[in-house]
Design an enzyme around this catalytic site. Sequence first.
Site, short mmCIF file in Angstrom:
data_model
loop_
_atom_site.label_atom_id
_atom_site.label_comp_id
_atom_site.label_asym_id
_atom_site.label_seq_id
_atom_site.Cartn_x
_atom_site.Cartn_y
_atom_site.Cartn_z
N LYS A 113 0.82 -1.21 0.00
CA LYS A 113 0.00 0.00 0.00
C LYS A 113 0.85 1.26 0.00
CE LYS A 113 -4.22 -2.03 1.77
NZ LYS A 113 -3.80 -3.45 1.95
C1 LIG Z 1 -4.41 -4.54 1.31
C2 LIG Z 1 -3.64 -5.79 1.16
C3 LIG Z 1 -4.01 -6.80 0.23
C4 LIG Z 1 -5.27 -6.70 -0.60
O1 LIG Z 1 -5.19 -5.74 -1.61
P1 LIG Z 1 -6.51 -5.17 -2.31
O2 LIG Z 1 -6.07 -4.00 -3.10
O3 LIG Z 1 -7.45 -4.79 -1.19
O4 LIG Z 1 -7.08 -6.26 -3.15
C5 LIG Z 1 -3.19 -7.90 0.11
N1 LIG Z 1 -2.07 -8.05 0.87
C6 LIG Z 1 -1.69 -7.12 1.77
C7 LIG Z 1 -0.48 -7.35 2.57
C8 LIG Z 1 -2.45 -5.95 1.94
O5 LIG Z 1 -2.07 -5.02 2.84
#
Ligand SMILES: *Cc1c(COP(=O)(O)O)cnc(C)c1O
Length: 469
Positions: A113
Amino acid sequence: MRYVSTRGGMAPATFSDILLGGLAPDGGLTLPETYPTLAPGELAGWRGLSYPDLAFAILRKFADDLPADDLRALMDKTYTVEAFHTEAITPVTALSDGVWLLGLSNGPTLAFKDIALQLLGNLFEYALVKTGGHLNILGATSGDTGSSAEYAMRGKRGIRVFMLSPHQKMSRFQTAQMFSLPDPNIFNIAVRGVFDDCQDVVKAVSNDAEFKARYAIGTVNSINWARVAAQIVYYFKGWLAVTTRDDQEVSFAVPSGNFGNICAGYIAKRMGLPIRRLILATNENNVLDEFFRTGVYRVRATDQVAQTSSPSMDISKASNFERFIFDAVGRDPAIVRELWRQVDTQGYFDLSNTPYFQTVRESGFVTGSSTHQNRMATIRRIYAESGMIIDTHTADGVKVGLEYREEGVPLICLETALPVKFEDSIIEALGRSPERPVGYENIEALPQRFAISDADAAAIKAYIIAHTD
Ligand SMILES: *Cc1c(COP(=O)(O)O)cnc(C)c1O
């Protein structure tokens, strides 16, 4: 480029117009009126570009109302070795013959993120400084999103962050990451309750329109368009890293929750990046796997959401999914409105007996899910084969990715977090702890700053009033 809403009720807007917002005013999600496509030879010309240069080349297509020099400066400021600890920003490593790991977790909070949120922090500051405005970001987190948002917004002019988290319910590492930030514009509020209580308080505060306007309350949730746009870049980067021919197809395996990450891959494909398959992996919370197999999109009640060892994928509904459905139904907002009316009234919609499901099947997605035992086995297998330790979310993606692997098609598995964030699961799988990156060794020992509150909207409003001028 003009942006429209999936529900059809927004006048066409620019990138800057929609930058600070979440939902469109009509309750839909924003998307470009048409996707930009690659000019002949354009992709070949991107081989050898640095990450910030590639990000500029791609994002200028989406943020075409920002002065080019400003956008370039924002990329150079965001995608640095200081923030991401590597020149490549998203390095590719071989897991085995033809299988690659695209490292998306080298940013400050060690999860993917950061790639979008680090840019969002700089974009928000840029926009607010230009208009002289300010923004109080209010959010709820059970871990990854909150810390990523705080590290993106720390020290930014015009911005404060009020982040609610369930008191004493995050991992020690995640708590330390958030609560040790010394920046005066970051406010951590530990709420007596669970994550849903935090989210309810955020909703209650945001539903007070007068308070929201008066205190410039905003969000940074995963439906923000700029986050999706920023994520498109690393699909190109990964493709460029493992191909030599300009028409060579690759497949991507993506651990998915809210459909934000893989939505960016889908848009990269629509732009003309030669992607063969988008392999969508869920954990036990298989809302999306179920949809692509059956045509039924069925959201779960909160008490039906399983608490798993890949917690950032524990979702009851996929907030970005409406973007894909908008395309699948031929971009007809009346149909989108009707489908989400059905979700609101009966908890699901069913495309299986409609022509739209054929479009869905031809869109390049294949899906699968995994269990805790699958994750443990995958972490052990990858460690035995390559000596690398992957985290539980990445393991969900690798497990399903390998099931769909095809001879002669490079498979790129997206690494969405470093294993150190989920230490207990790694110890369970391997009997040892993962190594900590430099700078994170003693994070739990740093002094922590946070307030404690009841799960009460009035108390949170009072706190915000007391901490803004
Ligand atoms: C947020 C997250 C996901 C999922 O991603 P999306 O964009 O919500 O599909 C997968 N793995 C980790 C470690 C995350 O923080």
